[in-house]
Scaffold this motif. Sequence first.
Motif, PDB file in Angstrom:
ATOM      1  N   PRO A  35     -20.101 -30.793  -9.473  1.00 32.61           N
ATOM      2  CA  PRO A  35     -20.458 -30.094 -11.059  1.00 32.61           C
ATOM      3  C   PRO A  35     -21.216 -28.474 -10.972  1.00 32.61           C
ATOM      4  O   PRO A  35     -20.575 -27.634 -11.538  1.00 32.61           O
ATOM      5  CB  PRO A  35     -21.384 -30.992 -11.518  1.00 32.61           C
ATOM      6  CG  PRO A  35     -21.176 -32.410 -11.049  1.00 32.61           C
ATOM      7  CD  PRO A  35     -21.108 -31.955  -9.405  1.00 32.61           C
ATOM      8  N   PHE A  36     -22.205 -28.598  -9.829  1.00 35.54           N
ATOM      9  CA  PHE A  36     -22.710 -27.007  -9.700  1.00 35.54           C
ATOM     10  C   PHE A  36     -22.129 -26.252  -9.143  1.00 35.54           C
ATOM     11  O   PHE A  36     -21.843 -24.800  -9.778  1.00 35.54           O
ATOM     12  CB  PHE A  36     -23.766 -27.127  -8.993  1.00 35.54           C
ATOM     13  CG  PHE A  36     -25.211 -27.737  -9.508  1.00 35.54           C
ATOM     14  CD1 PHE A  36     -25.940 -26.851 -10.318  1.00 35.54           C
ATOM     15  CD2 PHE A  36     -25.852 -28.874  -9.252  1.00 35.54           C
ATOM     16  CE1 PHE A  36     -27.114 -27.405 -10.920  1.00 35.54           C
ATOM     17  CE2 PHE A  36     -26.977 -29.468 -10.106  1.00 35.54           C
ATOM     18  CZ  PHE A  36     -27.695 -28.434 -10.653  1.00 35.54           C
ATOM     19  N   ILE A  39     -19.515 -25.012 -11.907  1.00 38.56           N
ATOM     20  CA  ILE A  39     -20.088 -24.245 -12.964  1.00 38.56           C
ATOM     21  C   ILE A  39     -20.138 -22.692 -12.290  1.00 38.56           C
ATOM     22  O   ILE A  39     -19.519 -21.840 -13.059  1.00 38.56           O
ATOM     23  CB  ILE A  39     -21.423 -24.819 -13.643  1.00 38.56           C
ATOM     24  CG1 ILE A  39     -21.142 -26.030 -14.244  1.00 38.56           C
ATOM     25  CG2 ILE A  39     -22.169 -23.689 -14.140  1.00 38.56           C
ATOM     26  CD1 ILE A  39     -22.294 -26.745 -14.427  1.00 38.56           C
ATOM     27  N   THR A  42     -16.668 -21.336 -11.971  1.00 34.70           N
ATOM     28  CA  THR A  42     -15.784 -20.866 -13.164  1.00 34.70           C
ATOM     29  C   THR A  42     -16.570 -19.622 -13.892  1.00 34.70           C
ATOM     30  O   THR A  42     -15.833 -18.962 -14.371  1.00 34.70           O
ATOM     31  CB  THR A  42     -15.995 -22.029 -14.324  1.00 34.70           C
ATOM     32  OG1 THR A  42     -15.535 -23.233 -13.711  1.00 34.70           O
ATOM     33  CG2 THR A  42     -15.505 -21.920 -15.571  1.00 34.70           C
ATOM     34  N   SER A  43     -17.913 -19.472 -13.739  1.00 34.33           N
ATOM     35  CA  SER A  43     -18.596 -18.513 -14.213  1.00 34.33           C
ATOM     36  C   SER A  43     -18.292 -16.906 -13.339  1.00 34.33           C
ATOM     37  O   SER A  43     -18.094 -16.014 -13.899  1.00 34.33           O
ATOM     38  CB  SER A  43     -19.920 -18.379 -14.080  1.00 34.33           C
ATOM     39  OG  SER A  43     -20.585 -18.424 -12.522  1.00 34.33           O
ATOM     40  N   TRP A  56     -11.431 -25.144 -15.973  1.00 28.69           N
ATOM     41  CA  TRP A  56     -12.168 -25.259 -15.043  1.00 28.69           C
ATOM     42  C   TRP A  56     -11.566 -24.715 -13.707  1.00 28.69           C
ATOM     43  O   TRP A  56     -10.734 -24.830 -13.402  1.00 28.69           O
ATOM     44  CB  TRP A  56     -12.848 -26.543 -14.714  1.00 28.69           C
ATOM     45  CG  TRP A  56     -13.533 -27.370 -16.044  1.00 28.69           C
ATOM     46  CD1 TRP A  56     -12.620 -28.147 -16.876  1.00 28.69           C
ATOM     47  CD2 TRP A  56     -14.575 -27.094 -16.397  1.00 28.69           C
ATOM     48  NE1 TRP A  56     -13.494 -28.423 -17.906  1.00 28.69           N
ATOM     49  CE2 TRP A  56     -14.836 -27.770 -17.587  1.00 28.69           C
ATOM     50  CE3 TRP A  56     -15.748 -26.496 -16.081  1.00 28.69           C
ATOM     51  CZ2 TRP A  56     -16.069 -27.903 -18.303  1.00 28.69           C
ATOM     52  CZ3 TRP A  56     -16.775 -26.331 -16.873  1.00 28.69           C
ATOM     53  CH2 TRP A  56     -16.970 -27.109 -17.875  1.00 28.69           C
ATOM     54  N   VAL A 239     -22.428 -22.883 -25.468  1.00 24.91           N
ATOM     55  CA  VAL A 239     -21.826 -24.033 -24.945  1.00 24.91           C
ATOM     56  C   VAL A 239     -21.541 -25.254 -25.856  1.00 24.91           C
ATOM     57  O   VAL A 239     -20.161 -25.451 -25.893  1.00 24.91           O
ATOM     58  CB  VAL A 239     -22.530 -24.688 -23.603  1.00 24.91           C
ATOM     59  CG1 VAL A 239     -21.921 -25.839 -23.136  1.00 24.91           C
ATOM     60  CG2 VAL A 239     -23.023 -23.395 -22.562  1.00 24.91           C
ATOM     61  N   GLN A 259     -14.965 -19.391 -21.597  1.00 20.26           N
ATOM     62  CA  GLN A 259     -15.472 -20.426 -20.732  1.00 20.26           C
ATOM     63  C   GLN A 259     -16.473 -19.771 -19.496  1.00 20.26           C
ATOM     64  O   GLN A 259     -17.321 -20.258 -19.134  1.00 20.26           O
ATOM     65  CB  GLN A 259     -14.350 -21.386 -20.136  1.00 20.26           C
ATOM     66  CG  GLN A 259     -14.774 -22.680 -19.421  1.00 20.26           C
ATOM     67  CD  GLN A 259     -15.103 -23.681 -20.065  1.00 20.26           C
ATOM     68  OE1 GLN A 259     -15.242 -23.424 -21.456  1.00 20.26           O
ATOM     69  NE2 GLN A 259     -15.204 -24.968 -19.535  1.00 20.26           N
ATOM     70  N   GLN A 262     -19.887 -19.099 -20.936  1.00 17.78           N
ATOM     71  CA  GLN A 262     -20.513 -20.289 -21.027  1.00 17.78           C
ATOM     72  C   GLN A 262     -21.336 -20.730 -19.760  1.00 17.78           C
ATOM     73  O   GLN A 262     -22.381 -21.142 -19.846  1.00 17.78           O
ATOM     74  CB  GLN A 262     -19.689 -21.275 -21.734  1.00 17.78           C
ATOM     75  CG  GLN A 262     -19.182 -20.804 -23.100  1.00 17.78           C
ATOM     76  CD  GLN A 262     -18.193 -22.034 -23.858  1.00 17.78           C
ATOM     77  OE1 GLN A 262     -18.419 -23.049 -22.948  1.00 17.78           O
ATOM     78  NE2 GLN A 262     -17.788 -21.735 -24.882  1.00 17.78           N
ATOM     79  N   MET A 263     -20.361 -20.628 -18.817  1.00 18.42           N
ATOM     80  CA  MET A 263     -20.892 -21.112 -17.497  1.00 18.42           C
ATOM     81  C   MET A 263     -21.726 -20.170 -16.794  1.00 18.42           C
ATOM     82  O   MET A 263     -22.877 -20.452 -16.233  1.00 18.42           O
ATOM     83  CB  MET A 263     -19.699 -21.169 -16.739  1.00 18.42           C
ATOM     84  CG  MET A 263     -18.949 -22.384 -17.031  1.00 18.42           C
ATOM     85  SD  MET A 263     -19.400 -24.185 -17.153  1.00 18.42           S
ATOM     86  CE  MET A 263     -19.541 -24.137 -18.863  1.00 18.42           C
ATOM     87  N   LEU A 266     -25.208 -20.806 -18.409  1.00 17.56           N
ATOM     88  CA  LEU A 266     -25.824 -21.974 -17.889  1.00 17.56           C
ATOM     89  C   LEU A 266     -26.436 -21.620 -16.551  1.00 17.56           C
ATOM     90  O   LEU A 266     -27.311 -22.287 -16.256  1.00 17.56           O
ATOM     91  CB  LEU A 266     -24.568 -23.065 -17.884  1.00 17.56           C
ATOM     92  CG  LEU A 266     -24.904 -24.277 -17.273  1.00 17.56           C
ATOM     93  CD1 LEU A 266     -25.938 -24.966 -18.239  1.00 17.56           C
ATOM     94  CD2 LEU A 266     -23.969 -25.205 -17.250  1.00 17.56           C
ATOM     95  N   VAL A 267     -25.762 -20.882 -15.687  1.00 15.30           N
ATOM     96  CA  VAL A 267     -26.391 -20.610 -14.307  1.00 15.30           C
ATOM     97  C   VAL A 267     -27.514 -19.884 -14.597  1.00 15.30           C
ATOM     98  O   VAL A 267     -28.405 -20.273 -13.902  1.00 15.30           O
ATOM     99  CB  VAL A 267     -25.335 -19.760 -13.418  1.00 15.30           C
ATOM    100  CG1 VAL A 267     -25.838 -19.220 -12.198  1.00 15.30           C
ATOM    101  CG2 VAL A 267     -23.981 -20.681 -13.179  1.00 15.30           C
TER     102      VAL A 267
END
Length: 295
Positions: A35-36, A39, A42-43, A56, A239, A259, A262-263, A266-267
Amino acid sequence: MSTQIRPGWMEKPKPLTQAAKAVALAVVVLLVLVPFLVIISTSLASQEEVVANGGWVLWPTDPTLDAYRDILDGGIVTSALAVSAGVTVVGTLLSLACTVTLAYALARPDVFGARPVLLLILFTFLFPPGMIPSFLLVKELGLLNSYSSLVLPVLVNVFNLVVLRGFFQGIPEELYEAARLDGAGDWRVLWTIVLPLSKAALAVVGLFYAVAYWNSWFYASLYLESDKWPLQQVLRTYVVAGTGLTDTTTGEGTVNAPQTIQMAVLVIAVVPILLVYPFLQKYFTKGVLTGAIKS
């Protein structure tokens, strides 16, 4: 010569058992790391690639930092990041100072009224105030739309207080008595004896406070206007709600939240804690367990 039979838990694991443990560990690591990786990938991907892959990206074919540039140029996330950093640093220091002094007072057997105060504090742990009473209290104190509202209502955490109190009680009484014979007062004993011996517990409690302040978003949504929101509340808006915010630098329009952005947000929200955590992890067992044994 007799051979002593060792208990089962001391026997050397069989190769099949070791292989099963290795497989289980690898699966757990993959469940955490994938998952990391998604993320971060995607960023770093372009918006077109994200759309083409269904939202994704596991590995970007043409990595780009456009999402991070948009975030840092927009003014929203940078302002929220500064707010979160300031609240985390100031709140952690104030919480540590108040928790240490209160825990030290409650740990000493000769302090008048220590037990009733401790019971009163534990009562608040068992019966926390509701959202409406907390909001009314903050409003009556004049803390609405102030960063103090993110710190003062949660200044002392009962669990952290109990951990530090138990740790202070574990310090040998002979050290306190020797300091008293040398003419040291309470503040000097706390500063020169107790705190140097409590680095492990202080590191753990400090990390607990820092993570709580950094991840806090609910109180910001209650007490602050959107132009003063910390990073986690902005992240939630990006998000969860999937909407943009008014640009704090221009006051016009909104910043879209595709997206990739958003990622990227999140990072940015996760990385600071990930950088601090490994340096304090070694104190966890000693700090928490030692404080919990005598509490």
